[in-house]
Scaffold this motif. Structure first.
Motif, mmCIF file in Angstrom:
data_model
loop_
_atom_site.group_PDB
_atom_site.id
_atom_site.type_symbol
_atom_site.label_atom_id
_atom_site.label_comp_id
_atom_site.label_asym_id
_atom_site.label_seq_id
_atom_site.Cartn_x
_atom_site.Cartn_y
_atom_site.Cartn_z
ATOM 1 N N ARG A 251 46.646 26.390 31.295
ATOM 2 C CA ARG A 251 46.312 25.234 30.944
ATOM 3 C C ARG A 251 44.770 25.421 31.217
ATOM 4 O O ARG A 251 43.919 25.046 31.055
ATOM 5 C CB ARG A 251 47.402 23.857 31.359
ATOM 6 N N GLY A 252 44.584 25.743 32.594
ATOM 7 C CA GLY A 252 43.274 26.105 33.292
ATOM 8 C C GLY A 252 42.430 27.359 33.369
ATOM 9 O O GLY A 252 41.769 27.446 34.138
ATOM 10 N N ARG A 253 43.728 28.437 32.852
ATOM 11 C CA ARG A 253 41.722 29.318 32.506
ATOM 12 C C ARG A 253 41.120 29.522 31.284
ATOM 13 O O ARG A 253 40.672 28.436 30.612
ATOM 14 C CB ARG A 253 42.817 30.572 31.280
ATOM 15 N N GLY A 254 40.083 29.992 31.840
ATOM 16 C CA GLY A 254 38.633 30.290 31.687
ATOM 17 C C GLY A 254 37.326 29.192 32.798
ATOM 18 O O GLY A 254 36.767 29.092 32.097
ATOM 19 N N VAL A 255 38.752 28.004 33.488
ATOM 20 C CA VAL A 255 37.947 27.625 34.203
ATOM 21 C C VAL A 255 36.867 27.812 35.231
ATOM 22 O O VAL A 255 35.456 27.802 35.099
ATOM 23 C CB VAL A 255 38.637 26.599 34.426
ATOM 24 N N LEU A 256 37.303 29.295 35.514
ATOM 25 C CA LEU A 256 36.420 29.910 36.290
ATOM 26 C C LEU A 256 36.939 31.399 35.167
ATOM 27 O O LEU A 256 37.669 31.897 35.245
ATOM 28 C CB LEU A 256 36.954 30.600 37.905
ATOM 29 N N ASP A 257 35.462 31.611 34.862
ATOM 30 C CA ASP A 257 35.463 33.315 33.913
ATOM 31 C C ASP A 257 36.191 34.643 35.271
ATOM 32 O O ASP A 257 36.272 34.349 36.515
ATOM 33 C CB ASP A 257 34.199 33.677 34.462
ATOM 34 N N SER A 258 37.633 34.998 34.529
ATOM 35 C CA SER A 258 38.809 36.452 35.169
ATOM 36 C C SER A 258 37.154 37.205 35.010
ATOM 37 O O SER A 258 38.213 38.005 36.741
ATOM 38 C CB SER A 258 39.263 36.283 33.672
ATOM 39 N N ARG A 259 36.394 37.010 35.057
ATOM 40 C CA ARG A 259 35.614 38.529 36.015
ATOM 41 C C ARG A 259 35.272 37.902 37.424
ATOM 42 O O ARG A 259 34.687 38.954 38.052
ATOM 43 C CB ARG A 259 34.553 38.716 35.132
ATOM 44 N N ASP A 260 35.842 37.000 37.875
ATOM 45 C CA ASP A 260 34.757 36.753 38.916
ATOM 46 C C ASP A 260 36.223 36.694 40.320
ATOM 47 O O ASP A 260 37.215 36.494 39.016
ATOM 48 C CB ASP A 260 34.073 35.015 39.161
ATOM 49 N N PRO A 261 35.614 38.020 40.860
ATOM 50 C CA PRO A 261 37.163 37.995 41.711
ATOM 51 C C PRO A 261 37.967 37.116 42.284
ATOM 52 O O PRO A 261 38.834 37.084 43.061
ATOM 53 C CB PRO A 261 36.697 39.135 43.324
ATOM 54 N N LEU A 262 36.710 35.733 42.660
ATOM 55 C CA LEU A 262 37.860 35.101 43.055
ATOM 56 C C LEU A 262 38.843 33.906 41.759
ATOM 57 O O LEU A 262 38.817 32.786 42.726
ATOM 58 C CB LEU A 262 36.807 33.610 43.406
ATOM 59 N N SER A 263 38.594 33.999 41.236
ATOM 60 C CA SER A 263 39.695 33.426 39.950
ATOM 61 C C SER A 263 41.289 34.840 39.273
ATOM 62 O O SER A 263 41.403 35.605 39.365
ATOM 63 C CB SER A 263 39.530 34.114 38.395
ATOM 64 N N VAL A 264 42.187 34.030 39.860
ATOM 65 C CA VAL A 264 43.835 34.195 40.363
ATOM 66 C C VAL A 264 44.759 34.449 38.838
ATOM 67 O O VAL A 264 44.201 33.024 38.645
ATOM 68 C CB VAL A 264 44.013 34.560 41.119
ATOM 69 N N THR A 265 45.543 35.006 38.606
ATOM 70 C CA THR A 265 46.368 34.380 37.797
ATOM 71 C C THR A 265 47.953 34.280 39.147
ATOM 72 O O THR A 265 47.627 34.042 39.817
ATOM 73 C CB THR A 265 47.130 35.031 36.303
ATOM 74 N N LEU A 266 48.937 33.725 38.885
ATOM 75 C CA LEU A 266 49.691 33.354 39.028
ATOM 76 C C LEU A 266 50.732 33.910 40.474
ATOM 77 O O LEU A 266 50.997 33.427 41.473
ATOM 78 C CB LEU A 266 51.323 32.698 38.292
#
Length: 552
Positions: A251-266
């Motif tokens: 549900r929170g995917r896309g809030v921070l652009d995945s191309r940003d290294p600070l964007s992480v998944t599970l």
């Protein structure tokens, strides 16, 4: 338009039917479409919709679950309230899975549900579609429900329902109306102007406490859920300010652009959870952190939530901030404006690369997802499903913008995907929408191909066909001694099936062919496309989803 004066929200008090007053209220509140399956209990409502056809459109479906899922998809894709209508009893129950999912996803969906004659409600006389205590059933699915008993009540109850859907924890609402009340007429007050929701006061003491903790944190972590979708800019700014990674799953995917290294998944998020000294949860239940990864006295949890009852559901947080995430985050950013942190880019790029090497175990899914990501525009919408590609997409698919990754929340209901994606595509005709599904889930709502063709909705669907309820079969093989039961499927030829509705369809046998097929599909904007992809069993993603405790 017939009876134009009666349908105008700006008119003075006039004699109107309950149905006309209801439709006028919907229009006044910005509802432009109602997804519906008609029936005798709601005939007067549909007559009112006919009279207001210049202002509100009816998209009729082939099943009540389809109508509700279309409304859900439209609400998730736009963030705006959407409406559907069904008859009582079986109609309501057929739509209930979507209503339940809307509740779990905090989606603003309004259901207009018919009823038996008003004087017979609760008497058990056996009227058509009668169901014992329909209102009681509804009350267990939503936070706000009401019954219109007279024409003068209609507009006010619609306004109350929509207000409830937008305030506090967002979510669905239901308004009932009896078959003999829809067509009843009376002098109805003018539709009141729609007022913006009042801004809730922000607890400044809690802001100061939260800001102090975040300023002192050495390893802060932000966890973004569905409640952060409207605050992407603020989450991004706060992440940069604190150099705090942002964990988003589904549900929170896309809030921070995945191309940003600070964007992480599970999986990487779990590692960071184990290291964090402060976690800021934004519009999320923090379910995995609390139930699987653990907490301890060295971890301070700050929670931002629209629902005052939510923050303490698992355990009392260090700080609770109640209200809409966007203004609360803006106040935190202002309070932390003097913060200066060393960049974590190099560290996070290295950790991301290491995690990608681990996730290469899911190479078959990754190859298909890379083909999808290459062809789906940055603002295109991806709708996942309870299937092997869907599970992998929650971990692996890059997501660039808010509201472009739709996933069914904790209900995780098989078969939600196609009809939900159809609603998303209808509401967002300006961008391509892609539904991915397995052969098992697709047939839950594949009849809505007829709806897509009839209303010329250009949704593309990829059906990954392994001839089974694949996740069930894997569990039976691995955990129950290969005692496989009730999981193998007999399927139609999906390409011919789609052609029979008048949809475009083709078969792709590998990621390269899928990419070419998607390129063709996304160019079609006058009707639906189906792409079947035959697959064998894929590597299990579960070791990256259900992971053991890291603290506490």
């Amino acid at each position: 338009m017939a009876k134009q004066h009666k349908m105008s929200p700006a008119s003075a008090a006039v004699r109107m039917t309950t149905a006309e007053a209801t439709v006028s209220a919907l229009i006044a509140h910005g509802i432009q479409t109602i997804y519906a399956l008609p029936g005798v209990h709601n005939d007067a409502l549909f007559d009112a919709l006919f009279k207001a056809a210049d202002h509100i459109r009816v998209v009729h479906t082939r099943h009540e679950q389809g109508a509700a899922y279309l409304a859900l998809g439209a609400a998730l894709a736009t963030g705006e309230p959407q409406a559907y209508s069904v008859v009582p009893g079986p109609g309501l129950l057929n739509s209930a899975a979507a209503l339940l999912t809307a509740y779990g996803m905090n989606a603003p969906v309004l259901a207009l549900v018919g009823q038996i004659p008003q004087s017979a409600i609760g008497r058990g006389l056996g009227h058509l579609h009668e169901i014992r205590d329909q209102a009681g059933i509804i009350a267990r699915l939503v936070d706000f429900s009401a019954r219109i008993r007279a024409p003068a009540q209609a507009a006010g109850l619609v306004a109350r329902a929509l207000h409830a859907m937008r305030t506090g924890r967002p979510g669905p609402a239901v308004v009932e109306c009896a078959i003999d009340v829809w067509g009843r007429s009376a002098l109805v007050p003018a539709i009141a102007p729609v007022l913006p929701a009042p801004l809730e006061p922000i607890d400044e003491d809690a802001i100061r406490d939260a800001a102090k903790r975040l300023a002192a944190a050495k390893r802060p972590l932000i966890v973004a859920g569905g409640g952060a979708q409207g605050a992407a800019a603020e989450v991004t700014q706060l992440s940069q300010l604190l150099q705090a990674p942002v964990l988003a799953y589904r549900r929170g995917r896309g809030v921070l652009d995945s191309r940003d290294p600070l964007s992480v998944t599970l999986p990487l998020g779990r590692e960071l959870w184990g290291e964090a000294d402060v976690v800021l949860g934004v519009g999320t239940r923090l379910f995995y952190g609390y139930t699987q990864w653990g907490i301890d006295p060295d971890l301070a949890v700050i929670r931002i939530d629209a629902d005052a009852n939510e923050p303490e559901r698992f355990a009392p947080p260090a700080v609770a901030l109640i209200g809409d995430a966007k203004p609360i985050l803006r106040r935190l950013i202002d309070a932390l404006a003097t913060e200066h942190r060393s960049s974590r880019r190099a560290e996070m790029e290295e950790r991301q690369a290491k995690m990608r090497r681990r996730l290469e175990k899911l190479a078959p899914q990754l190859a298909f997802l890379e083909a999808i990501r290459t062809e789906l525009p940055e603002d295109g919408i991806f709708v996942d499903e309870v299937t092997q590609l869907g599970f992998a997409a929650r971990l692996l698919l890059p997501v660039y913008k808010p509201r472009t990754f739709l996933s069914p929340g904790y209900q995780d209901n098989l078969g939600w995907g196609y009809a939900t994606a159809l609603g998303a595509q209808h509401a967002r005709r300006d961008v391509p929408v892609l539904s991915i599904t397995g052969d098992g889930g697709f047939l839950f709502t594949s009849n809505e191909l007829a709806t897509a063709v009839h209303h010329r909705i250009p949704l593309s669907v990829v059906v990954f066909n392994d001839g089974a309820f694949g996740n069930v079969r894997r569990t039976q093989e691995e955990q129950f001694g290969n005692r496989v039961i009730a999981s193998d499927l007999t399927n139609p030829d999906f390409v011919r099936y789609a052609h029979s509705f008048g949809a475009e369809a083709e078969r792709a046998r590998n990621p390269q062919e899928l990419r070419a097929a998607l390129k063709r599909a996304f160019k079609r904007r006058d009707g639906p496309t189906l792409i079947e992809v035959p697959v064998s069993q894929m590597p299990s993603p579960w070791e990256f989803i259900h992971m053991p405790r890291v603290r506490g």
